[in-house]
Design a protein around this motif. Sequence first.
Motif, PDB file in Angstrom:
ATOM      1  N   TRP A 163      10.186  13.254  14.348  1.00 14.90           N
ATOM      2  CA  TRP A 163      10.314  12.399  13.566  1.00 14.90           C
ATOM      3  C   TRP A 163       9.137  11.581  12.762  1.00 14.90           C
ATOM      4  CZ3 TRP A 163       9.822   6.687  13.415  1.00 14.90           C
ATOM      5  CH2 TRP A 163      10.443   5.975  12.502  1.00 14.90           C
ATOM      6  N   ASP A 164       8.898  11.655  11.613  1.00  6.39           N
ATOM      7  CA  ASP A 164       8.011  11.136  10.557  1.00  6.39           C
ATOM      8  C   ASP A 164       8.325   9.780  10.498  1.00  6.39           C
ATOM      9  OD1 ASP A 164       5.806  10.430   9.016  1.00  6.39           O
ATOM     10  OD2 ASP A 164       6.177  12.443   8.009  1.00  6.39           O
ATOM     11  N   PHE A 165       7.229   8.887  10.959  1.00  7.61           N
ATOM     12  CA  PHE A 165       7.391   7.301  10.728  1.00  7.61           C
ATOM     13  C   PHE A 165       7.274   6.828   9.504  1.00  7.61           C
ATOM     14  CE2 PHE A 165       2.968   7.874  12.364  1.00  7.61           C
ATOM     15  CZ  PHE A 165       2.499   7.356  11.299  1.00  7.61           C
ATOM     16  N   ARG A 166       6.591   7.755   8.476  1.00  4.87           N
ATOM     17  CA  ARG A 166       6.285   7.214   7.524  1.00  4.87           C
ATOM     18  C   ARG A 166       7.385   6.835   6.197  1.00  4.87           C
ATOM     19  NH1 ARG A 166       3.014  11.090   9.221  1.00  4.87           N
ATOM     20  NH2 ARG A 166       0.602  10.467   9.380  1.00  4.87           N
ATOM     21  N   GLY A 167       7.472   5.905   5.553  1.00  5.30           N
ATOM     22  CA  GLY A 167       8.396   5.627   4.772  1.00  5.30           C
ATOM     23  C   GLY A 167      10.019   5.405   5.334  1.00  5.30           C
ATOM     24  N   ARG A 168       9.842   4.762   6.444  1.00  2.00           N
ATOM     25  CA  ARG A 168      11.188   4.767   6.989  1.00  2.00           C
ATOM     26  C   ARG A 168      11.700   3.167   6.745  1.00  2.00           C
ATOM     27  NH1 ARG A 168      13.615   9.436   8.259  1.00  2.00           N
ATOM     28  NH2 ARG A 168      11.976  10.996   8.694  1.00  2.00           N
ATOM     29  N   ARG A 169      12.936   2.925   6.611  1.00  2.00           N
ATOM     30  CA  ARG A 169      13.650   1.653   6.434  1.00  2.00           C
ATOM     31  C   ARG A 169      14.222   1.561   7.719  1.00  2.00           C
ATOM     32  NH1 ARG A 169      18.752   0.180   2.574  1.00  2.00           N
ATOM     33  NH2 ARG A 169      18.475  -2.080   2.632  1.00  2.00           N
ATOM     34  N   LEU A 170      13.802   0.031   7.982  1.00  2.00           N
ATOM     35  CA  LEU A 170      14.349  -0.544   9.295  1.00  2.00           C
ATOM     36  C   LEU A 170      15.259  -1.786   8.745  1.00  2.00           C
ATOM     37  CD1 LEU A 170      11.990  -1.788  12.130  1.00  2.00           C
ATOM     38  CD2 LEU A 170      13.740  -3.208  11.458  1.00  2.00           C
ATOM     39  N   THR A 171      16.428  -1.774   9.322  1.00  2.00           N
ATOM     40  CA  THR A 171      17.556  -2.929   8.990  1.00  2.00           C
ATOM     41  C   THR A 171      17.911  -3.550  10.068  1.00  2.00           C
ATOM     42  OG1 THR A 171      17.923  -1.728   7.047  1.00  2.00           O
ATOM     43  CG2 THR A 171      19.409  -3.396   7.552  1.00  2.00           C
ATOM     44  N   THR A 172      17.968  -4.748  10.076  1.00  5.89           N
ATOM     45  CA  THR A 172      18.719  -5.589  11.328  1.00  5.89           C
ATOM     46  C   THR A 172      20.149  -6.258  10.838  1.00  5.89           C
ATOM     47  OG1 THR A 172      16.709  -5.742  12.497  1.00  5.89           O
ATOM     48  CG2 THR A 172      18.692  -7.216  13.162  1.00  5.89           C
ATOM     49  N   ARG A 173      21.148  -6.147  11.514  1.00  5.33           N
ATOM     50  CA  ARG A 173      22.423  -6.846  11.073  1.00  5.33           C
ATOM     51  C   ARG A 173      22.726  -7.751  12.099  1.00  5.33           C
ATOM     52  NH1 ARG A 173      22.565  -1.868   8.520  1.00  5.33           N
ATOM     53  NH2 ARG A 173      23.172  -2.026   6.129  1.00  5.33           N
ATOM     54  N   VAL A 174      23.499  -8.932  11.687  1.00  2.00           N
ATOM     55  CA  VAL A 174      24.020  -9.824  12.876  1.00  2.00           C
ATOM     56  C   VAL A 174      25.507  -9.961  12.510  1.00  2.00           C
ATOM     57  CG1 VAL A 174      24.169 -11.996  13.819  1.00  2.00           C
ATOM     58  CG2 VAL A 174      21.626 -10.834  13.432  1.00  2.00           C
ATOM     59  N   ASN A 175      26.261  -9.477  13.131  1.00  2.00           N
ATOM     60  CA  ASN A 175      27.758  -9.625  12.808  1.00  2.00           C
ATOM     61  C   ASN A 175      28.132  -9.079  11.271  1.00  2.00           C
ATOM     62  OD1 ASN A 175      28.171 -11.184  15.240  1.00  2.00           O
ATOM     63  ND2 ASN A 175      27.890 -12.956  13.998  1.00  2.00           N
ATOM     64  N   GLY A 176      27.240  -7.866  11.325  1.00  2.00           N
ATOM     65  CA  GLY A 176      27.516  -7.186   9.935  1.00  2.00           C
ATOM     66  C   GLY A 176      26.591  -7.596   8.731  1.00  2.00           C
ATOM     67  N   ALA A 177      25.972  -8.590   8.961  1.00  2.00           N
ATOM     68  CA  ALA A 177      25.300  -9.450   7.883  1.00  2.00           C
ATOM     69  C   ALA A 177      23.826  -8.795   7.835  1.00  2.00           C
ATOM     70  CB  ALA A 177      25.478 -10.691   7.457  1.00  2.00           C
ATOM     71  N   VAL A 178      23.164  -8.322   6.907  1.00  2.00           N
ATOM     72  CA  VAL A 178      21.552  -7.753   6.842  1.00  2.00           C
ATOM     73  C   VAL A 178      20.905  -9.273   7.124  1.00  2.00           C
ATOM     74  CG1 VAL A 178      19.868  -6.815   5.672  1.00  2.00           C
ATOM     75  CG2 VAL A 178      22.107  -5.911   5.536  1.00  2.00           C
ATOM     76  N   VAL A 179      20.009  -9.228   7.925  1.00  2.00           N
ATOM     77  CA  VAL A 179      19.338 -10.267   8.291  1.00  2.00           C
ATOM     78  C   VAL A 179      17.659  -9.852   8.325  1.00  2.00           C
ATOM     79  CG1 VAL A 179      20.656 -11.750   9.592  1.00  2.00           C
ATOM     80  CG2 VAL A 179      19.379 -10.078  10.916  1.00  2.00           C
TER      81      VAL A 179
END
Length: 282
Positions: A163-179
């Motif tokens: 896996w290449d770590f460059r340009g990767r998006r990280l998203t956290t959701r709480v109960n479906g909502a992006v936080v």
Amino acid sequence: MPEHRRILLDGAVTEVTREGEELVAGDGRRVKAGEAVHLPPVTPSKIIAVHLNHRSRVEEFQVKLAATPTYFHKPTSSLNAHNGAVVRPEGCRYLNYEGEVAIVIGRTCRNVPPERAAEHIAGYTIANDFGLHDFRDTDAGSMLRVKGSDTLCPLGPGLVTGWDFRGRRLTTRVNGAVVQDGSTDEMAWDMHYLVADIARTITLHPGDVLLSGTPAGSRPVQPGDLVEVSVDGLGTLASRIVAGPAAIRADVGAQPTASEEVLSTALGGDWEFRGIRAPRKD
């Protein structure tokens, strides 16, 4: 990209490889990924985490990034897995999520330059670096109880190689909502730098884990909440927040607080209110 997981299969710890929506053991047994009981994908001898690395987090805290990274340690007893329960002890209110990319060491690493660090990395997984900020006053230096309490280090769902770590998006959701919504490109120090930095004085062994930092948006969660961290190419790590079965003992040690240090960290680094915020009534 190959993805390897550790699950309980017929009552035994089993290493499996993901094939689509199924997990396949070496002897050919198959189980649906959504039905498997997951374990942390690796068994580290140590877990090391960087304090601040994502520029959005630095801006949120209204601080100046240090010239070099600083770190803290999470004991292995804090390990948790995909779909695991994260415990907020009774009497605590400020349990924060922090979605991160975790580096997993594949070869013993000591005193290597950044350009050779990749040779010692087995792959990557997702982490949620939960923090129990109620203890921020007394453990701000070590972060031991803040970040090292039981269940506060979910890893998974699997270890991804190539896996290449460059340009990767990280998203956290709480109960479906992006936080949280960030990118590895906003990291001040990349994965290779972090490995080389730590390995100058601390030998890294196969399976050891380095947490690479979180973007802005960390906030407290409540029992019953579902927290999901997704990273491009690594999948989604899910955790369910549960209430602890017992209160923090009052006959020993520091007690949970709601001081300015606690609130300013747990609620997003609103440092401009330090010392002037009205005290909480609850």
